[in-house]
Design a protein around this motif. Structure first.
Motif, PDB file in Angstrom:
ATOM      1  N   VAL B 222      29.542  27.057  21.647  1.00  0.00           N
ATOM      2  CA  VAL B 222      30.650  27.751  22.255  1.00  0.00           C
ATOM      3  C   VAL B 222      30.110  27.926  23.978  1.00  0.00           C
ATOM      4  CG1 VAL B 222      32.232  29.672  22.691  1.00  0.00           C
ATOM      5  CG2 VAL B 222      31.700  28.811  20.571  1.00  0.00           C
ATOM      6  N   GLY B 223      30.838  27.389  24.804  1.00  0.00           N
ATOM      7  CA  GLY B 223      30.223  27.623  26.342  1.00  0.00           C
ATOM      8  C   GLY B 223      31.347  28.165  26.973  1.00  0.00           C
ATOM      9  N   ASN B 224      31.113  28.320  28.493  1.00  0.00           N
ATOM     10  CA  ASN B 224      32.129  28.679  29.191  1.00  0.00           C
ATOM     11  C   ASN B 224      32.384  27.790  30.539  1.00  0.00           C
ATOM     12  OD1 ASN B 224      29.845  29.019  30.498  1.00  0.00           O
ATOM     13  ND2 ASN B 224      30.482  31.246  31.621  1.00  0.00           N
ATOM     14  N   GLY B 225      31.927  26.599  30.309  1.00  0.00           N
ATOM     15  CA  GLY B 225      31.941  25.586  31.318  1.00  0.00           C
ATOM     16  C   GLY B 225      33.088  24.734  31.546  1.00  0.00           C
ATOM     17  N   PRO B 226      33.332  23.855  32.375  1.00  0.00           N
ATOM     18  CA  PRO B 226      34.575  23.136  32.595  1.00  0.00           C
ATOM     19  C   PRO B 226      34.748  21.994  31.199  1.00  0.00           C
ATOM     20  CG  PRO B 226      32.924  22.463  34.193  1.00  0.00           C
ATOM     21  CD  PRO B 226      32.597  23.547  33.425  1.00  0.00           C
ATOM     22  N   PHE B 227      33.735  21.652  30.583  1.00  0.00           N
ATOM     23  CA  PHE B 227      33.735  20.751  29.436  1.00  0.00           C
ATOM     24  C   PHE B 227      33.268  21.488  28.186  1.00  0.00           C
ATOM     25  CE2 PHE B 227      33.750  18.561  33.102  1.00  0.00           C
ATOM     26  CZ  PHE B 227      34.840  17.522  33.157  1.00  0.00           C
ATOM     27  N   THR B 228      33.746  20.871  27.085  1.00  0.00           N
ATOM     28  CA  THR B 228      33.200  21.309  25.452  1.00  0.00           C
ATOM     29  C   THR B 228      32.477  20.080  25.033  1.00  0.00           C
ATOM     30  OG1 THR B 228      35.181  20.908  24.651  1.00  0.00           O
ATOM     31  CG2 THR B 228      34.949  23.102  25.079  1.00  0.00           C
ATOM     32  N   LEU B 229      31.501  20.623  24.189  1.00  0.00           N
ATOM     33  CA  LEU B 229      30.675  19.491  23.310  1.00  0.00           C
ATOM     34  C   LEU B 229      31.481  19.005  22.279  1.00  0.00           C
ATOM     35  CD1 LEU B 229      27.947  18.002  23.218  1.00  0.00           C
ATOM     36  CD2 LEU B 229      27.350  19.992  21.757  1.00  0.00           C
ATOM     37  N   LYS B 230      31.704  17.504  22.344  1.00  0.00           N
ATOM     38  CA  LYS B 230      32.593  16.946  21.193  1.00  0.00           C
ATOM     39  C   LYS B 230      31.665  16.302  20.319  1.00  0.00           C
ATOM     40  CE  LYS B 230      36.149  13.583  20.781  1.00  0.00           C
ATOM     41  NZ  LYS B 230      36.623  12.296  21.154  1.00  0.00           N
TER      42      LYS B 230
END
Lengths: 311, 552
Positions: B222-230
């Motif tokens: 879970v991150g807070n950046g412009p992208f998420t890990l797929k």
């Protein structure tokens, strides 16, 4: 036969134990540790890192702990890739390397076997010299050179095949398999030629010819079986060699196999990864040698009877 | 009988290989390249060096990791890729107190984690505690040392984190107290070691300080950046996709990024050539002249925040004599080295700080001057190399380091008539030699962590962990530690740095050789990826031209 197998399995246990022990202490004797970095690591951080991985314990205690984990099949956490266990890294890399090795072996047997048999049918003629010279080139040209040449021709100029990857783009497995297989194809060509030549001068071949069998039947039905014994004996070590030696091809073609992890682990002083991969490959090599011995015994009636004829 | 299988399989094998080969040949005949597909779908295909060590911002240390972590997480501030000046990130705005000792960050109420939780000031307090906790073994903990008591906590001298100068005044207000005015503090807030991480996710998989839990794996992170890990496939690729919860998602033009760990740089170059990559991580040196000669070349070369230099061990003869050190440095023809061995790809360096580090220019204390070098060496007692005790140059095994070392060896022989021997060491062995100063002269590179001259000049403080030369000048320490932080303006501060660097280069504990450059091949359809000193990419600025192929 069962006695033979049992004996060989027992024999391999001390071999693997020695491999573990020697590797364990050798990697720790190598200068520089897993946590030395270009930017100085402050002592508190280094101590914390060593504590997390149990490197602060006396070395013999670490060794016993490692053997204990190994007995449960746990190869430990990777030092270089926090969040990944060595089991996970091997599980990710090995199937790819094995698949690559298998295709390479098929290429090697296909090309090498045919070249060797063809050459043996007319010894010391052009039909012999040409395939054998090509085979010699195969041995001499390292995959470091073969790979980029194939890529340039088929990938970049002709645009027929992808230049890298594994299972991402259709056809991307062809060039790596040929590159890795070509060296072994050359060995197999020479082995099968020698094996066939020996068999073709045997009495039973003369008998077969005397029966009036066409030459191709003599070769395929009678000679091939005996002539291929040296090749089969070579397959076990060859496959093990393909697995542990695929690093160069994996690097050239960006293949996510075990070889890249293994070699990088040594540079990174990733102790658990070096050990885990070494133990894993040692076991594999022992198993493949055993398999090829069994296969050779089955194919060779004289060996079969020597081990009690249980086949 | 057993042989039947083998006998049958030989021709079958050959046929199947040929057939499968032919099939796949036709299959890839009309296939579109990654670049063309990506331009249409908004997917960026990026060459990214090696397999990342991990994606935990408080664990990782490298550029390849940073390239991915900055897509998945965001700090209090981000940077403008054109100017490298700070821009709002999780913090909407910030106030600096008049004495420069207190910074108050006002967090964007719209900032969220990728699971929908709000990103709060408490998240930062908890994350900084994690980043600084000695048990974490965070190699970049020192990025937070300007914060009051952070160093004491990180080195175990202080147990109570509430004494460290970071406080959540409310959910959206974070107050940071500093030891001393730190003009580059905002730059640090865009370094991944100061990022916030999602507490419930980390605690779900283990203790806060465990390095090896799987919380960063795809599906967990879970991150807070412009992208998420797929997707994260080892040694293959990492796929991230645009986040729905990111506060500034309207500005994100890419719908996803695929990162390829292209370890072998020749392979990477080939991948670029056949359209598998939008841009490459680097360029093989021997390919650079070819790309330079091209029209509309995709080759991009720009100064980089890094210096290539030789460390001189000032505690051992003959390098304990400053005249010998100066003689060695003056006898190096940096222009010639750069134009021949390095194909003109770098910038000759005469100081430790890269030129133009946020407007700072290093002093030019010396020039290439063989006559003066010979004179200095004679004064030191080795006229024309007579009585020269020999000198060993240590470098880590690499083709390019070797070429440079051989060139310099010859320059010293020609100019000063002295012999320098070369000793190459495997990487980890070399690191040990540097750390223990068991060398006379050693190759070294330093890449800045943040854009400020301080990041290069504080290397040579008396107790600097990366000093490795034995150089110690209390006046120099005073300028860096006391005078510069208290300077009234940026100009004043740079003047002090300039004077300090002049002192350093007069003492010459290092031989600067060149300033690094970043080298990339960039496809013309990629927009919004300017070159900058940190080779920093802000993915929010990047877009792909979908009509590029049609225009060809």
């Amino acid at each position: 036969m069962w006695r033979f197998i049992g004996f060989r399995v027992l024999q391999s246990i001390p071999v693997i134990l020695v491999v573990i022990t020697v590797t364990f202490f050798l990697v720790r004797l190598a200068p520089g540790g897993p946590f030395s970095a270009e930017k100085a690591v402050i002592p508190e951080v280094k101590a914390a890192l060593e504590a997390q991985y149990g490197l602060n314990l006396p070395m013999f205690q670490q060794y016993l702990a490692y053997l204990g984990d190994l007995a449960h099949g746990d190869l430990g956490p990777s030092f270089k890739y926090p969040g990944r266990s060595v089991n996970e890294l091997i599980a990710a890399g090995f199937p790819v390397t094995a698949e690559l090795g298998l295709y390479a072996l098929l290429v090697a047997i296909g090309i090498g076997g045919i070249a060797g048999v063809v050459a043996s049918l007319r010894p010391n003629t052009a039909q012999d010299y040409i395939p054998m010279s090509v085979a010699m080139i195969g041995i001499c040209v390292p995959s470091l050179l073969m790979g980029p040449i194939l890529i340039l021709v088929f990938g970049i100029y002709l645009e027929w095949l992808p230049v890298s990857g594994w299972g991402d783009i259709p056809g991307d497995k062809i060039l790596p398999a040929i590159t890795l297989g070509s060296t072994y194809a050359a060995y197999i060509a020479r082995l099968s030629r020698a094996g066939m030549l020996e068999v073709m001068s045997q009495d039973y071949i003369r008998t077969a010819r005397a029966k009036g069998l066409p030459e191709w039947q003599v070769v395929v039905r009678h000679a091939l079986r005996g002539g291929m014994i040296p090749v089969v004996a070579f397959l076990g070590p060859a496959f093990a060699g393909l697995l542990s030696g695929s690093f160069v091809v994996e690097t050239i073609f960006q293949i996510p196999g075990l070889g890249r992890f293994y070699v990088q682990a040594a540079f990174n002083r990733d102790y658990t990864m070096i050990l885990g991969a070494t133990v894993f490959l040692a076991v594999l090599i022992v198993v493949f040698n055993l398999l090829s011995d069994i296969l050779a015994a089955w194919m060779n009636p004289r060996l079969r009877s020597q081990y009690g004829g249980g086949a | 009988m057993r042989l039947c299988a083998l006998r049958l399989s030989l021709p079958v094998l050959v046929v199947s290989i040929v057939v499968s080969g032919a099939l796949s040949l036709t299959a890839c005949g009309d296939r579109e390249s990654n670049v063309v597909q990506g331009n249409r779908a908004g997917i960026l295909h990026a060459g990214n060096g090696t397999e990342p060590q991990g994606l935990d911002p408080h664990v990782v240390t490298g550029v390849t990791e940073s390239n991915i972590v900055t897509a998945l997480f965001e700090g209090l501030v981000t940077k403008n890729p054109y100017t490298l000046e700070p821009e709002p990130g999780v913090a909407q705005r910030w106030d600096v107190s008049d004495d420069g000792l207190t910074i108050t960050f006002h967090l964007n109420p719209a900032a969220k984690w990728s699971n929908g939780d709000p990103t709060t000031a408490q998240d930062f307090v908890w994350s900084w505690q994690r980043a600084l906790n000695p048990a974490m073994g965070n190699q970049y903990a020192y990025m937070l040392y300007p914060v009051q008591n952070a160093e004491a906590y990180a080195t175990g001298k202080l147990d109570d984190f509430s004494n460290v100068g970071v406080k959540a005044l409310d959910d959206h207000t974070l107050q940071v107290r500093l030891n001393a005015p730190t003009p580059y503090f905002l730059q640090l807030m865009d370094h991944y070691s100061t990022y916030a991480v999602h507490r419930p996710t980390i605690e779900k998989f283990g203790k806060a300080t465990d390095r090896f839990t799987p919380w960063t794996h795809a599906g967990n992170l879970v991150g807070n950046g412009p992208f998420t890990l797929k997707e994260w496939r080892l040694n293959r690729r990492i796929i991230v996709e645009k986040s729905d919860t990111y506060w500034d998602k309207d500005r994100v033009q890419l719908s996803g990024i695929e990162f390829y760990p292209a370890e072998n740089i020749s392979s990477e170059e080939r991948m670029f050539r056949v359209g598998q990559l939008h841009y490459s991580y680097t360029v093989p040196l021997d390919k650079i002249p070819v790309y330079r000669a091209m029209e509309d070349s995709p080759y991009v070369n720009a100064p980089y925040l890094g210096t290539y230099f030789y460390l001189l061990n000032t505690t051992k003869p003959p390098l304990d004599d400053v005249r010998v050190r100066q003689a060695l440095s003056l006898a190096v023809d940096r222009e010639r080295l750069n134009n021949t061995v390095l194909h003109g790809t770098n910038v000759p360096a005469y100081g430790i700080t890269p030129p133009g580090t946020l407007g700072y220019q290093p002093p030019r204390v010396f020039d290439y001057d063989v006559e003066k070098a010979r004179k200095l060496l004679a004064e030191a007692g080795y006229p024309d190399g007579a009585g020269w005790p020999g000198l060993e140059l240590t470098y880590n095994t690499s083709e390019s380091h070797l070429k440079i070392a051989v060139a310099l060896q010859q320059m010293w022989k020609d100019a000063l008539n002295i012999d320098v021997t070369l000793a190459n060491q495997e990487w980890k062995v070399y690191l040990d030699s540097i750390d223990q100063m068991s060398f006379q002269m050693a190759r070294r590179g330093w890449i800045g962590d943040y854009v400020d001259p301080n990041n290069f000049l504080d290397l040579f403080l008396c107790d600097g962990g990366n000093n490795n030369t034995g150089f110690c000048d209390p006046e120099y320490d005073d300028m860096i530690l006391q005078q510069a932080p208290r300077a009234a303006s940026r100009e004043e501060r740079y003047r002090i740095f300039n004077a300090a660097e002049t002192r350093l280069m007069e003492q010459m504990p290092i031989i600067p050789i060149y300033t690094y450059t970043s080298n990339h091949l960039v496809h013309p359809s990629v927009k919004g990826k300017p070159s900058n000193l940190m080779d920093y990419v802000n993915y929010k600025y990047i877009s792909l031209d979908p009509d590029w192929q049609a225009a060809q």
